[in-house]
Structures are given as C-alpha cells and as structure tokens.
Scaffold this active site. Structure first.
Site, PDB file in Angstrom:
ATOM      1  N   ALA A   1       5.871   5.781   5.642  1.00  0.00           N
ATOM      2  CA  ALA A   1       6.302   5.136   6.885  1.00  0.00           C
ATOM      3  C   ALA A   1       7.797   4.827   6.844  1.00  0.00           C
ATOM      4  O   ALA A   1       8.511   5.019   7.833  1.00  0.00           O
ATOM      5  CB  ALA A   1       5.502   3.857   7.116  1.00  0.00           C
TER       6      ALA A   1
ATOM      7  N   ALA B   1       0.845  -1.190   0.000  1.00  0.00           N
ATOM      8  CA  ALA B   1       0.000   0.000   0.000  1.00  0.00           C
ATOM      9  C   ALA B   1       0.885   1.246   0.000  1.00  0.00           C
ATOM     10  O   ALA B   1       2.055   1.194   0.389  1.00  0.00           O
ATOM     11  CB  ALA B   1      -0.922   0.015   1.221  1.00  0.00           C
ATOM     12  N   PHE B   2       0.338   2.370  -0.445  1.00  0.00           N
ATOM     13  CA  PHE B   2       1.176   3.564  -0.631  1.00  0.00           C
ATOM     14  C   PHE B   2       1.750   4.075   0.682  1.00  0.00           C
ATOM     15  O   PHE B   2       2.744   4.791   0.679  1.00  0.00           O
ATOM     16  CB  PHE B   2       0.385   4.671  -1.346  1.00  0.00           C
ATOM     17  CG  PHE B   2      -0.365   5.603  -0.433  1.00  0.00           C
ATOM     18  CD1 PHE B   2      -1.642   5.320  -0.011  1.00  0.00           C
ATOM     19  CD2 PHE B   2       0.233   6.775   0.012  1.00  0.00           C
ATOM     20  CE1 PHE B   2      -2.324   6.177   0.840  1.00  0.00           C
ATOM     21  CE2 PHE B   2      -0.442   7.645   0.859  1.00  0.00           C
ATOM     22  CZ  PHE B   2      -1.718   7.346   1.282  1.00  0.00           C
ATOM     23  N   LYS B   3       1.139   3.706   1.816  1.00  0.00           N
ATOM     24  CA  LYS B   3       1.628   4.219   3.096  1.00  0.00           C
ATOM     25  C   LYS B   3       3.042   3.719   3.407  1.00  0.00           C
ATOM     26  O   LYS B   3       3.717   4.267   4.265  1.00  0.00           O
ATOM     27  CB  LYS B   3       0.663   3.860   4.223  1.00  0.00           C
ATOM     28  CG  LYS B   3      -0.628   4.672   4.130  1.00  0.00           C
ATOM     29  CD  LYS B   3      -1.537   4.475   5.330  1.00  0.00           C
ATOM     30  CE  LYS B   3      -2.777   5.343   5.237  1.00  0.00           C
ATOM     31  NZ  LYS B   3      -3.731   4.873   4.200  1.00  0.00           N
ATOM     32  N   ASP B   4       3.500   2.681   2.692  1.00  0.00           N
ATOM     33  CA  ASP B   4       4.882   2.222   2.829  1.00  0.00           C
ATOM     34  C   ASP B   4       5.879   3.360   2.607  1.00  0.00           C
ATOM     35  O   ASP B   4       6.871   3.457   3.324  1.00  0.00           O
ATOM     36  CB  ASP B   4       5.196   1.120   1.797  1.00  0.00           C
ATOM     37  CG  ASP B   4       4.654  -0.238   2.233  1.00  0.00           C
ATOM     38  OD1 ASP B   4       4.575  -0.493   3.448  1.00  0.00           O
ATOM     39  OD2 ASP B   4       4.303  -1.047   1.345  1.00  0.00           O
TER      40      ASP B   4
END
Ligand SMILES: *Cc1c(COP(=O)(O)O)cnc(C)c1O
Length: 432
Positions: free
Chosen positions: A111, A105-108
């Site tokens: 983060a 997911a793009f939140k990688d």
C-alpha cells in the site's frame, strides 16, 4: 519496462498507466512484459544490502526511467522505513516478520509503495486523485495509512458501521489530513456497491481522477518481491524453502517474480486455510473456484484467488510446471490453533493465525531428513487477532506501541446511510 495484460500480451502499457488503471481494459491483470535481470554486482553484494537498497535496485528495473533515480531512491527510503527481520523460531525454521509497519500487517509494504508511486505521478501532472475504497477492515487501514499525507491524493474509505473490530475502526478513523472515513449504516457489500455506483455514475467534470487502490494493482505486487531478497540476504544461504500463507496469492506472486529474476530459493510452499482451491488445483489439474468459507485466519478466506490468473500465465497454463515450483497444502482451524499453542509453549514464539498456517506449511514440506533451512512469512502481528491468539495460547500478546497509540486517538468519521445520494453529495461538495 512495459506491462502486458494476462489476457493479451499485445496489450502493452507503461508503468504509470498500469498503476493508474489497476485493471487492464480487457479485464486482465497487468504483469511485467519480461522478468527483470539484476547485475552481477547486485548479486555479489546482496548479503550486505539494506532493505531500502534492495527495494531501490529491484524496483528500478520495474519502474525504469518513469520515476527519476533520485526521486525513486527517496521513495524507497520512505516506503521501507521499518525493518522486516528474519527471526529464528526453532531448529532451521525462520519467521520473516512482515508486521513491523504502521498497521502491523504485510499489506503496509504494497500500500505504501503504490501510494507514493501514484502520488508521484499525480503531482507531476498537477492532477488531483481521489481514491475510493470499501473495506471490511484490514485492507482499508493499510491503504489509508499508506496514502496518509501523500500530496495530490485524497482517500475516502467506506466501512460498515459496527462490523469492524475496535482496533480496525481506530486504524481507519484516526488518520485525519487527506484521509476521510465514511461510516456506512450497512454491511460491507453495501459499501462496495456505493463505491461501484460512484465509479459508474459520478461525473468528475474532469476536475479530478476517481480511482481505486485495489489489491490487484501491479504497484502493490512489485514491492512484495523486495522482502524475499532481503530474507535470503539475512539468512545468508543460497538454499532455502519459503512458505507463504496465502489467500489471493498476491504475496507469493511477488516471491515468484523474485525467483524468476534469479533469487536462489529452492522451492515455494503456499499454505492455505480451509479455502483450498489451489491445493485442489495442484492435485487435480483443474481449477474450480469455490465460495469462500470463514476461518480464524480470515484475511485468507478466499475461494477464487485473484492472482491465480497471473500465476497461470507465469506457469504457462500448466499445473505440473506450477507444482514444480510451488507446493500447496490446506490446514484446518484446529491444526492452526494447536500449532499456535505448541510453538508458544515449546519455543516462546507467538504466531498469529496466518503465520501459524505458514509454519504448518513449512514443517510439512521439510518433514523428513532434509537439512534445507525453511522460512515462513509472518504476515500480521499476533495482537491484531487478540481473541484467537489468547484462546489458543492462553497468553495475551504484547500490543505494539503503534497500535496502542492508535487506540488512544479520537475516532473521526462521517456517518452516512446506505444511500448513493449522500456519497455523491460529499464528493460534489469537496471536489467540484
Ligand atoms: C492479505 C493477507 C494474507 C494473504 O495474502 P495474499 O496476498 O492475499 O495471498 C495473509 N495474511 C494476512 C495477515 C493478510 O492480511
């Protein structure tokens, strides 16, 4: 670069302080004091640059000399070690696939960048940092994975037992090393209350720093601007419209920072599900937060988007200026399912429910005779939303190897009751 609070432009801090604090002392959010400027050479070379090169050149403007060049170059190479390809789906519409990172997911991206910045600052000062995070599933896995093996930082994740999907649970509980998963006998709100209780009451006796990895942290926002440059570089066009499926509007705020630095994009579209606070704001000129409603694109079920506060400062409290740069539309679950089915059947491309909302948004904006190319951000791999995707398209999406590997690993968690004393005992035993 200095960072100011959205609530007071005279409150200025360094990048390091903004990353460590997350929220400004007056509860505002940090934003860069100025928009960055990039050299003529950067713009001349953009179409030939790799993603880590873009990250380095853009990120350096935000980080300044707080992280030395060689360390920062290494950091960008580590963070951006997976591709973010631009894939043509139909006619002149392209998908920017942000799901090739470790948790799909793009939140990688955000983060991992935040983790390594915090890790750098902790190691330099020889401090131990312990991150406490409550999760209902998705954010926790990106944060856990982002911080895995980052020196100087431990992560403790609290998640509600039996309330997350199998794949989510595996992503939270199979990391090992500096990541600990606490399986709480309770619901998400209980996990969040335990974390808040620890921040308010746990005395670290100065031995370590207790902090959060909140999505409003500026170090999660900055790297979310990198892939907009990379999208333009891959399209090799100075003329495009970009649609971002939006919940807290952090992803699109990254795009607006890129735009303000001179990125040649004609217009942005923020597509939402039934949580239509921003589309309503742009129609009426009045911002009214609402309770969130549940949808099939559940990572965007947000009724009071946290980054509105940043966008509002960027657009000078003027909804007309906001609307000149960003159009925003809301779509129903029914429209989303239909779009997933149509795009699969006609073009063989599998959308996840969030990407499908993005596709709806770009099609709506480009409807008519405009010949401008459109890009939408595909924010998660379709196999992360297996049930929804299967029922909409009647096919099972491929499961990427990283998710398969994770499913085969052994779950390791510590079960606790919804009882602050138990969390306190774990912190005391490990760190005091
Ligand atoms: C978090 C998330 C979004 C929404 O991003 P915001 O920055 O909150 O607008 C969209 N899609 C997926 C898959 C997400 O996890």
């Amino acid at each position: 670069m200095q960072y100011i609070s959205t609530r007071d432009k005279n409150l200025k801090v360094t990048f390091e302080e903004a990353v460590k604090r997350g929220l400004a002392p007056n509860k505002g959010l940090f934003i860069p004091e100025n928009y960055i400027t990039l050299s003529d050479e950067f713009w001349a070379n953009l179409f030939d640059m790799t993603l880590p090169e873009i990250g380095y050149h853009v990120g350096k403007q935000y980080v300044g000399d707080e992280i030395p060049d060689e360390d920062f170059k290494k950091l960008c190479n580590e963070v951006l070690n997976f591709d973010i390809p631009l894939v043509r789906v139909k006619d002149r519409i392209y998908s920017l696939e942000l799901f090739h990172g470790p948790t799909c997911a793009f939140k990688d991206v955000g983060a991992r960048f935040m983790a390594r910045c915090l890790g750098y600052f902790s190691t330099k000062k020889n401090e131990k940092t312990v991150i406490l995070v409550a999760t209902s599933g998705d954010t926790g896995s990106a944060v856990a994975n982002g911080f895995l093996n980052v020196p100087g930082v431990d992560v403790i994740i609290l998640y509600p037992s039996g309330k997350v999907s199998e794949i989510q649970e595996k992503q939270l509980t199979t990391n090992g090393n500096n990541i600990t998963a606490l399986e709480v006998n309770g619901v998400f709100d209980d996990c969040q209350a335990l974390v808040k209780n620890a921040f308010a009451n746990f005395d670290t006796k100065g031995k370590f720093k207790l902090t959060s990895a909140n999505s409003i942290n500026i170090a999660r926002l900055i790297p979310q601007s990198f892939y907009y440059y990379y999208a333009v570089a891959q399209l090799k066009s100075y003329d495009s419209v970009i649609c971002v499926p939006s919940g807290n509007f952090g992803n699109i705020t990254g795009g607006i920072l890129a735009l303000k630095s001179g990125l040649p994009v004609k217009h942005f579209v923020a597509a939402t599900n039934a949580n239509d606070t921003i589309p309503q704001y742009l129609q009426k000129g009045v911002y009214t937060a609402k309770p969130s409603v549940q949808t099939i694109s559940n990572a965007m079920d947000v009724g009071d988007p946290s980054n509105f506060e940043r966008l509002n400062v960027i657009f000078e409290n003027d909804y007309k200026k906001f609307g000149e740069t960003i159009s925003s539309y809301s779509f129903t679950d029914d429209e989303t399912r239909k779009k997933m089915k149509e795009i699969y059947q006609k073009f063989g491309y599998t959308l996840d429910p969030h990407g499908a909302v993005g596709m709806l948004g770009i099609e709506k904006y480009l409807d008519g005779n405009d010949t401008t190319p459109g890009i939408f951000l595909e924010t998660a791999h379709p196999s992360k939303f297996l049930d929804v995707v299967e029922s909409a398209t009647e096919v099972t999406p491929n499961i990427p190897q990283s998710l398969k590997d994770c499913l085969n690993k052994k779950k390791e968690s510590i079960k606790i009751e919804n009882d602050y004393k138990q969390l306190e005992a774990i912190l005391t035993e490990r760190y005091l």
